[in-house]
Design a protein around this motif. Structure first.
Motif, PDB file in Angstrom:
ATOM      1  N   LYS A  94       0.835  -1.202   0.000  1.00 20.34           N
ATOM      2  CA  LYS A  94       0.000   0.000   0.000  1.00 20.34           C
ATOM      3  C   LYS A  94       0.871   1.254   0.000  1.00 20.34           C
ATOM      4  CE  LYS A  94      -3.609   2.217   2.778  1.00 20.34           C
ATOM      5  NZ  LYS A  94      -4.420   2.104   4.019  1.00 20.34           N
ATOM      6  N   LEU A  95       0.452   2.252  -0.771  1.00 19.63           N
ATOM      7  CA  LEU A  95       1.172   3.518  -0.794  1.00 19.63           C
ATOM      8  C   LEU A  95       1.243   4.111   0.604  1.00 19.63           C
ATOM      9  CD1 LEU A  95       2.431   5.746  -2.741  1.00 19.63           C
ATOM     10  CD2 LEU A  95       0.235   6.905  -2.448  1.00 19.63           C
ATOM     11  N   ASP A  96       2.449   4.500   1.010  1.00 17.18           N
ATOM     12  CA  ASP A  96       2.649   5.121   2.316  1.00 17.18           C
ATOM     13  C   ASP A  96       2.865   6.623   2.184  1.00 17.18           C
ATOM     14  OD1 ASP A  96       3.309   4.938   5.261  1.00 17.18           O
ATOM     15  OD2 ASP A  96       5.172   5.810   4.490  1.00 17.18           O
ATOM     16  N   SER A  97       3.648   7.023   1.189  1.00 17.14           N
ATOM     17  CA  SER A  97       3.944   8.448   1.004  1.00 17.14           C
ATOM     18  C   SER A  97       4.344   8.692  -0.440  1.00 17.14           C
ATOM     19  CB  SER A  97       5.059   8.899   1.953  1.00 17.14           C
ATOM     20  OG  SER A  97       6.192   8.064   1.822  1.00 17.14           O
ATOM     21  N   ILE A  98       4.087   9.925  -0.889  1.00 15.71           N
ATOM     22  CA  ILE A  98       4.436  10.317  -2.253  1.00 15.71           C
ATOM     23  C   ILE A  98       4.727  11.815  -2.245  1.00 15.71           C
ATOM     24  CG2 ILE A  98       1.994  10.616  -2.890  1.00 15.71           C
ATOM     25  CD1 ILE A  98       2.794   9.622  -5.728  1.00 15.71           C
ATOM     26  N   TRP A  99       5.798  12.217  -2.944  1.00 15.90           N
ATOM     27  CA  TRP A  99       6.177  13.627  -2.920  1.00 15.90           C
ATOM     28  C   TRP A  99       6.846  14.028  -4.228  1.00 15.90           C
ATOM     29  CZ3 TRP A  99       8.460   9.652  -0.386  1.00 15.90           C
ATOM     30  CH2 TRP A  99       9.825   9.433  -0.580  1.00 15.90           C
ATOM     31  N   VAL A 100       6.829  15.329  -4.471  1.00 13.52           N
ATOM     32  CA  VAL A 100       7.349  15.926  -5.704  1.00 13.52           C
ATOM     33  C   VAL A 100       8.747  16.474  -5.460  1.00 13.52           C
ATOM     34  CG1 VAL A 100       7.054  17.929  -7.244  1.00 13.52           C
ATOM     35  CG2 VAL A 100       5.088  16.484  -6.661  1.00 13.52           C
ATOM     36  N   ASN A 101       9.621  16.320  -6.465  1.00 12.74           N
ATOM     37  CA  ASN A 101      10.970  16.893  -6.427  1.00 12.74           C
ATOM     38  C   ASN A 101      11.197  17.715  -7.695  1.00 12.74           C
ATOM     39  OD1 ASN A 101      11.857  15.017  -4.153  1.00 12.74           O
ATOM     40  ND2 ASN A 101      11.372  13.546  -5.760  1.00 12.74           N
ATOM     41  N   VAL A 102      11.500  18.981  -7.527  1.00 16.22           N
ATOM     42  CA  VAL A 102      11.888  19.839  -8.645  1.00 16.22           C
ATOM     43  C   VAL A 102      13.316  20.280  -8.355  1.00 16.22           C
ATOM     44  CG1 VAL A 102      11.389  21.925  -9.960  1.00 16.22           C
ATOM     45  CG2 VAL A 102       9.497  20.588  -8.991  1.00 16.22           C
ATOM     46  N   LEU A 103      14.263  19.618  -9.014  1.00 12.29           N
ATOM     47  CA  LEU A 103      15.681  19.813  -8.711  1.00 12.29           C
ATOM     48  C   LEU A 103      16.298  20.802  -9.698  1.00 12.29           C
ATOM     49  CD1 LEU A 103      17.727  18.613  -6.665  1.00 12.29           C
ATOM     50  CD2 LEU A 103      18.404  17.020  -8.468  1.00 12.29           C
ATOM     51  N   LYS A 104      16.784  21.906  -9.175  1.00 14.07           N
ATOM     52  CA  LYS A 104      17.404  22.929 -10.009  1.00 14.07           C
ATOM     53  C   LYS A 104      18.800  22.491 -10.458  1.00 14.07           C
ATOM     54  CE  LYS A 104      15.077  26.994  -8.099  1.00 14.07           C
ATOM     55  NZ  LYS A 104      15.278  28.289  -7.410  1.00 14.07           N
ATOM     56  N   PRO A 105      19.353  23.141 -11.484  1.00 12.01           N
ATOM     57  CA  PRO A 105      20.738  22.850 -11.878  1.00 12.01           C
ATOM     58  C   PRO A 105      21.675  22.947 -10.672  1.00 12.01           C
ATOM     59  CG  PRO A 105      19.701  24.207 -13.547  1.00 12.01           C
ATOM     60  CD  PRO A 105      18.721  24.113 -12.404  1.00 12.01           C
ATOM     61  N   GLY A 106      22.557  21.970 -10.557  1.00 11.48           N
ATOM     62  CA  GLY A 106      23.479  21.916  -9.428  1.00 11.48           C
ATOM     63  C   GLY A 106      22.943  21.152  -8.235  1.00 11.48           C
ATOM     64  N   GLY A 107      21.655  20.871  -8.235  1.00 13.96           N
ATOM     65  CA  GLY A 107      21.036  20.180  -7.109  1.00 13.96           C
ATOM     66  C   GLY A 107      21.405  18.704  -7.062  1.00 13.96           C
ATOM     67  N   THR A 108      21.431  18.164  -5.856  1.00 17.35           N
ATOM     68  CA  THR A 108      21.762  16.760  -5.638  1.00 17.35           C
ATOM     69  C   THR A 108      21.063  16.288  -4.374  1.00 17.35           C
ATOM     70  OG1 THR A 108      23.594  15.196  -5.419  1.00 17.35           O
ATOM     71  CG2 THR A 108      23.850  17.327  -4.308  1.00 17.35           C
ATOM     72  N   HIS A 109      21.145  14.993  -4.092  1.00 18.28           N
ATOM     73  CA  HIS A 109      20.573  14.461  -2.858  1.00 18.28           C
ATOM     74  C   HIS A 109      21.500  13.348  -2.366  1.00 18.28           C
ATOM     75  CE1 HIS A 109      17.485  14.143   0.114  1.00 18.28           C
ATOM     76  NE2 HIS A 109      17.162  12.909  -0.200  1.00 18.28           N
ATOM     77  N   ALA A 110      22.029  13.502  -1.157  1.00 21.02           N
ATOM     78  CA  ALA A 110      23.042  12.588  -0.624  1.00 21.02           C
ATOM     79  C   ALA A 110      22.479  11.183  -0.408  1.00 21.02           C
ATOM     80  CB  ALA A 110      23.581  13.141   0.689  1.00 21.02           C
ATOM     81  N   GLY A 111      23.393  10.219  -0.252  1.00 14.98           N
ATOM     82  CA  GLY A 111      23.011   8.826  -0.073  1.00 14.98           C
ATOM     83  C   GLY A 111      22.105   8.621   1.138  1.00 14.98           C
ATOM     84  N   HIS A 112      21.093   7.771   0.977  1.00 13.79           N
ATOM     85  CA  HIS A 112      20.120   7.532   2.045  1.00 13.79           C
ATOM     86  C   HIS A 112      19.338   6.257   1.756  1.00 13.79           C
ATOM     87  CE1 HIS A 112      17.929   9.673  -1.108  1.00 13.79           C
ATOM     88  NE2 HIS A 112      16.814   9.139  -0.631  1.00 13.79           N
ATOM     89  N   ILE A 113      18.575   5.807   2.745  1.00 11.59           N
ATOM     90  CA  ILE A 113      17.633   4.708   2.583  1.00 11.59           C
ATOM     91  C   ILE A 113      16.253   5.216   3.011  1.00 11.59           C
ATOM     92  CG2 ILE A 113      19.393   2.935   2.957  1.00 11.59           C
ATOM     93  CD1 ILE A 113      18.269   2.632   5.830  1.00 11.59           C
ATOM     94  N   HIS A 114      15.230   4.383   2.885  1.00  5.29           N
ATOM     95  CA  HIS A 114      13.867   4.770   3.264  1.00  5.29           C
ATOM     96  C   HIS A 114      13.354   3.802   4.335  1.00  5.29           C
ATOM     97  CE1 HIS A 114      12.871   7.178  -0.640  1.00  5.29           C
ATOM     98  NE2 HIS A 114      14.156   7.236  -0.365  1.00  5.29           N
ATOM     99  N   PRO A 115      13.644   4.075   5.609  1.00  3.01           N
ATOM    100  CA  PRO A 115      13.228   3.167   6.681  1.00  3.01           C
ATOM    101  C   PRO A 115      11.710   2.996   6.746  1.00  3.01           C
ATOM    102  CG  PRO A 115      14.799   4.797   7.483  1.00  3.01           C
ATOM    103  CD  PRO A 115      14.376   5.237   6.111  1.00  3.01           C
ATOM    104  N   HIS A 116      11.285   1.863   7.283  1.00  2.00           N
ATOM    105  CA  HIS A 116       9.875   1.557   7.553  1.00  2.00           C
ATOM    106  C   HIS A 116       9.045   1.364   6.289  1.00  2.00           C
ATOM    107  CE1 HIS A 116      11.118   2.674  11.541  1.00  2.00           C
ATOM    108  NE2 HIS A 116      11.314   3.930  11.183  1.00  2.00           N
ATOM    109  N   SER A 117       9.686   1.215   5.144  1.00  2.00           N
ATOM    110  CA  SER A 117       8.987   0.949   3.892  1.00  2.00           C
ATOM    111  C   SER A 117       9.495  -0.371   3.323  1.00  2.00           C
ATOM    112  CB  SER A 117       9.217   2.075   2.885  1.00  2.00           C
ATOM    113  OG  SER A 117       8.767   3.310   3.403  1.00  2.00           O
ATOM    114  N   VAL A 118       8.747  -0.917   2.372  1.00  2.00           N
ATOM    115  CA  VAL A 118       9.134  -2.165   1.718  1.00  2.00           C
ATOM    116  C   VAL A 118       9.727  -1.875   0.344  1.00  2.00           C
ATOM    117  CG1 VAL A 118       8.300  -4.369   0.809  1.00  2.00           C
ATOM    118  CG2 VAL A 118       7.400  -3.487   2.969  1.00  2.00           C
ATOM    119  N   VAL A 119       9.001  -1.070  -0.434  1.00  2.00           N
ATOM    120  CA  VAL A 119       9.429  -0.704  -1.785  1.00  2.00           C
ATOM    121  C   VAL A 119       9.441   0.813  -1.899  1.00  2.00           C
ATOM    122  CG1 VAL A 119       8.788  -0.740  -4.235  1.00  2.00           C
ATOM    123  CG2 VAL A 119       8.616  -2.834  -2.868  1.00  2.00           C
TER     124      VAL A 119
END
Length: 200
Positions: A94-119
């Motif tokens: 079942k869907l738990d969460s959903i969100w939008v990302n609008v990444l500007k030039p130069g933008g990045t997102h550091a390494g991470h995991i998604h706890p408490h989820s399956v997929v």
């Protein structure tokens, strides 16, 4: 001699399969980036180069029917991935969460995991040339200790990092414990994606 590959890590890569919906989602994401003041403030306060609704909105499928349409399509993709992973489930994920990302030039997102989820996963809405890839990390990396580096010609399943290159409409899915990061957006315009988690 027998050499077997053990403990596979599955990664799902498929087209969303609905071009009209992608066009609608592009507009919906850009609308949110303009209207969601709390999301813009959170992004600024946390050094996110662009906009994300991650910490501001938790009702996108109810708020906007375009996201509701997306979830219905994603449910089918997630069910296929769950089958490929041989999950023993008594009910669909079942869907738990959903969100939008609008990444500007130069933008990045550091390494991470998604706890408490399956997929977990991402669908890519706008992917200008050079906007970066999804970098996936071998989950055994912290335990490799004195292991040598791999040769440049090593097969993908023996590399330490895999770089998944998305296109517009790509759906990526992975098990939520798999560490990943977003490489820098080197394009001249924004990359737009929608990320999500599914749980039992």
């Amino acid at each position: 001699m027998t050499v077997r590959s053990l403990f596979a890590t599955r990664f799902y890569d498929a087209p969303l399969g609905d071009a009209a919906l992608l066009d609608e989602l592009d507009e919906a994401c850009r609308d949110l980036a303009q209207q969601d003041r709390a999301g813009r403030a959170w992004s600024k306060d946390h050094g996110y180069r662009g906009y994300t609704s991650y910490a501001s909105l938790d009702d996108l499928p109810v708020r906007d029917p375009r996201f509701g349409d997306l979830v219905r399509v994603l449910n089918k993709h997630v069910a296929k991935f769950a089958e490929a992973c041989a999950f023993d489930l008594d009910r669909k994920l079942k869907l738990d969460s959903i969100w939008v990302n609008v990444l500007k030039p130069g933008g990045t997102h550091a390494g991470h995991i998604h706890p408490h989820s399956v997929v977990s996963g991402t669908v890519y809405v706008a992917v200008p040339p050079g906007s970066g890839s999804l970098k996936l990390e071998d989950p055994r990396l912290a335990m490799m200790m004195a292991a040598p580096t791999r040769r440049d010609d090593a097969p993908e399943d023996l590399t330490t990092f895999v770089y998944a290159e998305p296109e517009v409409g790509t759906v990526f899915l992975w098990e939520s414990w798999l560490r990943h990061e977003v490489t820098p957006n080197a394009a001249k315009s924004e990359r737009i994606s929608i990320s999500f988690n599914y749980r039992r």
